[in-house]
Design a protein around this motif. Structure first.
Motif, short mmCIF file in Angstrom:
data_model
loop_
_atom_site.label_atom_id
_atom_site.label_comp_id
_atom_site.label_asym_id
_atom_site.label_seq_id
_atom_site.Cartn_x
_atom_site.Cartn_y
_atom_site.Cartn_z
N GLU A 70 38.36 54.36 -9.85
CA GLU A 70 37.67 54.32 -8.55
C GLU A 70 36.47 53.37 -8.59
OE1 GLU A 70 35.52 57.37 -5.35
OE2 GLU A 70 36.53 58.15 -7.13
N ARG A 71 35.64 53.50 -9.61
CA ARG A 71 34.47 52.63 -9.73
C ARG A 71 34.88 51.17 -9.98
NH1 ARG A 71 30.34 50.03 -8.34
NH2 ARG A 71 28.91 49.33 -10.00
N ALA A 72 35.91 50.98 -10.80
CA ALA A 72 36.37 49.61 -11.07
C ALA A 72 36.84 48.94 -9.78
CB ALA A 72 37.50 49.63 -12.10
N GLU A 73 37.50 49.71 -8.92
CA GLU A 73 37.97 49.11 -7.65
C GLU A 73 36.79 48.75 -6.76
OE1 GLU A 73 41.33 51.03 -5.94
OE2 GLU A 73 41.01 50.15 -3.95
N GLU A 74 35.74 49.57 -6.77
CA GLU A 74 34.53 49.23 -6.01
C GLU A 74 33.96 47.89 -6.49
OE1 GLU A 74 32.83 53.79 -5.25
OE2 GLU A 74 31.70 52.36 -6.49
N ILE A 75 33.94 47.70 -7.79
CA ILE A 75 33.40 46.44 -8.35
C ILE A 75 34.24 45.25 -7.91
CG2 ILE A 75 32.96 45.18 -10.49
CD1 ILE A 75 32.47 48.03 -11.77
N VAL A 76 35.55 45.39 -8.03
CA VAL A 76 36.43 44.27 -7.68
C VAL A 76 36.34 43.98 -6.17
CG1 VAL A 76 38.82 43.45 -7.64
CG2 VAL A 76 37.97 44.70 -9.63
N ARG A 77 36.26 45.02 -5.37
CA ARG A 77 36.11 44.80 -3.92
C ARG A 77 34.79 44.06 -3.64
NH1 ARG A 77 39.61 47.19 -0.51
NH2 ARG A 77 41.04 48.75 -1.37
N GLY A 78 33.76 44.39 -4.39
CA GLY A 78 32.49 43.68 -4.23
C GLY A 78 32.60 42.21 -4.59
N TRP A 79 33.33 41.91 -5.69
CA TRP A 79 33.55 40.51 -6.05
C TRP A 79 34.25 39.76 -4.90
CZ3 TRP A 79 36.19 41.26 -11.52
CH2 TRP A 79 35.21 41.68 -12.44
N VAL A 80 35.31 40.38 -4.39
CA VAL A 80 36.08 39.73 -3.31
C VAL A 80 35.17 39.48 -2.10
CG1 VAL A 80 37.99 40.02 -1.70
CG2 VAL A 80 38.26 40.71 -4.10
N ALA A 93 45.61 47.47 -13.73
CA ALA A 93 44.64 46.47 -13.27
C ALA A 93 45.24 45.59 -12.18
CB ALA A 93 44.16 45.63 -14.45
N VAL A 94 46.48 45.17 -12.35
CA VAL A 94 47.13 44.32 -11.35
C VAL A 94 47.23 45.05 -10.01
CG1 VAL A 94 49.29 43.19 -10.74
CG2 VAL A 94 48.37 42.95 -13.06
N ARG A 95 47.62 46.31 -10.06
CA ARG A 95 47.73 47.09 -8.81
C ARG A 95 46.35 47.24 -8.16
NH1 ARG A 95 51.21 50.25 -12.11
NH2 ARG A 95 49.55 51.77 -12.46
N LEU A 96 45.34 47.50 -8.96
CA LEU A 96 43.98 47.66 -8.43
C LEU A 96 43.52 46.37 -7.74
CD1 LEU A 96 40.97 49.29 -10.25
CD2 LEU A 96 40.71 47.10 -9.10
N MET A 97 43.71 45.22 -8.39
CA MET A 97 43.26 43.96 -7.81
C MET A 97 44.02 43.66 -6.51
SD MET A 97 42.46 41.47 -11.08
CE MET A 97 43.99 41.71 -11.94
N ASP A 98 45.28 44.04 -6.47
CA ASP A 98 46.05 43.82 -5.25
C ASP A 98 45.49 44.68 -4.11
OD1 ASP A 98 48.41 42.64 -3.92
OD2 ASP A 98 49.04 44.73 -3.79
N ARG A 99 45.19 45.94 -4.41
CA ARG A 99 44.62 46.83 -3.37
C ARG A 99 43.27 46.30 -2.89
NH1 ARG A 99 45.89 50.94 -7.01
NH2 ARG A 99 43.67 51.25 -7.47
N ALA A 100 42.50 45.72 -3.79
CA ALA A 100 41.17 45.24 -3.44
C ALA A 100 41.19 43.90 -2.72
CB ALA A 100 40.32 45.12 -4.72
N GLY A 101 42.37 43.32 -2.57
CA GLY A 101 42.48 42.04 -1.87
C GLY A 101 42.12 40.85 -2.74
N TYR A 102 42.11 41.04 -4.07
CA TYR A 102 41.81 39.95 -5.00
C TYR A 102 43.12 39.24 -5.32
CZ TYR A 102 40.02 37.74 -9.32
OH TYR A 102 39.66 36.86 -10.31
N ARG A 103 43.23 38.02 -4.88
CA ARG A 103 44.47 37.27 -5.05
C ARG A 103 44.35 36.22 -6.14
NH1 ARG A 103 45.68 41.23 -2.72
NH2 ARG A 103 46.48 41.40 -0.59
#
Length: 342
Positions: A188-198, A332-342
């Motif tokens: 959950e926290r990792a996805e917050e971070i990746v969403r912030g990057w995006v 990790a791949v699934r998480l980045m996809d959910r976060a919109g990181y392409r």
């Protein structure tokens, strides 16, 4: 059944037609000792080392270069018929993937086990890191105060909005980085971070680390996450290149590190020669040259880096076993996809 057999035959034929081995066509085994390497590393980085090994031992090194995915599929298709003794590639995620396909076997080498730190090796000895690469933060020193920088996680803060550049999430380097974020913080926290990057991206992700650094230099963004040796190559060509390096996460997990490494193939025709080559690559002489040529860090902690790499100074590395990068790669791949990181 006939369809399966036909598909398998076609796969072997395609593999044979795509062979880019340095061996001459039609070459057969001779009395000269040899070892065969499948590698995703660029030939100019490894060929001088192989030539030195041959000069010292009399054992020729024939190698085939291709991307890691193609080589893994080739090893799987060839099975017991393979001529490959060693599989060499970058990133622990790729090495872990090869072990999951049962394509590597334990090296059974006390020298490798005692020379290479456990965090840079498979716990069953099926692969060993030969050089270490750090994935960290780079920045434009005229637009960023070094004191502003701290961690990968901090780059998700809104004060970096429109200032961050990233390489595509399809590259295994970023998949491994996010895998370690999951390991440290939970999904959950990792996805917050990746969403912030995006949210903070200045532009769409680039296809290479070099392009990402060049965007920082050109003023398209102020900070980026890249492997340090890409910046090293630019600094070798231009010591005044306007991008600086910052070691991330020094007060927390340590900077993210990964390896280039190698293992003995499951059906190696010459396992003793394969083991001897890996042990030589872990020697003091080869470690120093391997790291210097690639602008990476030696996997052996007792070998000091040289040149521009040494000038960056020492750092605290994330000591999480790198097998985690492989084990959490799909997550990790699934998480980045959910976060919109392409």
């Amino acid at each position: 059944m006939r369809s399966s057999l036909l598909l398998a035959l076609c796969t072997v034929l395609v593999v044979a037609c795509n062979d880019t081995s340095t061996s001459a066509p039609g070459e057969s085994e001779t009395s000269q000792a040899r070892v065969v390497v499948y590698t995703s590393r660029q030939p100019y980085l490894i060929e001088p080392l192989f030539e030195r090994y041959t000069a010292q031992t009399g054992v020729s090194v024939d190698f085939t270069s291709d991307n890691e995915a193609s080589l893994i599929e080739r090893l799987a298709a060839e099975g017991a018929r393979t001529q490959a003794d060693v599989f060499m590639t970058v990133d622990a995620g790729n090495l872990w993937h090869a072990t999951q396909r049962d394509l590597l076997k334990p090296a059974e080498s006390e020298l490798l086990a005692s020379s290479i730190p456990p965090m840079f090796a498979d716990d069953q000895g099926r692969w060993y890191g030969l050089s270490v690469r750090a994935r960290t933060i780079v920045y434009h020193p005229e637009r960023v105060d070094r004191d502003e920088l701290s961690t990968f996680e901090d780059l998700a803060d809104e004060r970096w909005a429109g200032r961050l550049c990233m390489r595509t999430s399809r590259k295994v380097y970023n998949q491994s980085l996010v895998a370690l974020l999951i390991e440290h913080h939970g999904e959950e926290r990792a996805e917050e971070i990746v969403r912030g990057w995006v949210a903070n991206l200045a532009t769409n992700p680039y296809s290479s680390d070099t392009q990402t650094i060049e965007a920082v230099a050109a003023g398209q963004c102020d900070v980026a996450i890249v492997n340090s040796y890409y910046l090293g190559r630019l600094l070798v060509d231009d010591p005044d290149y306007p991008v600086a390096l910052f070691w991330a996460n020094q007060e927390s997990t340590g900077v993210h590190v990964n390896v280039s490494g190698a293992g003995i193939t499951r059906h190696a025709p010459r396992p003793d020669q394969a083991r001897a080559l890996l042990e030589w690559l872990a020697s003091e002489e080869a470690q120093a040259e391997f790291a210097e040529r690639n602008l990476e860090f030696p996997a052996r902690p007792d070998i000091a880096p040289r040149g521009v790499v040494a000038e960056w100074g020492s750092f605290e590395a994330d000591d999480t076993p790198l097998t985690v990068a492989g084990e959490r790669q799909a997550q990790a791949v699934r998480l980045m996809d959910r976060a919109g990181y392409r």
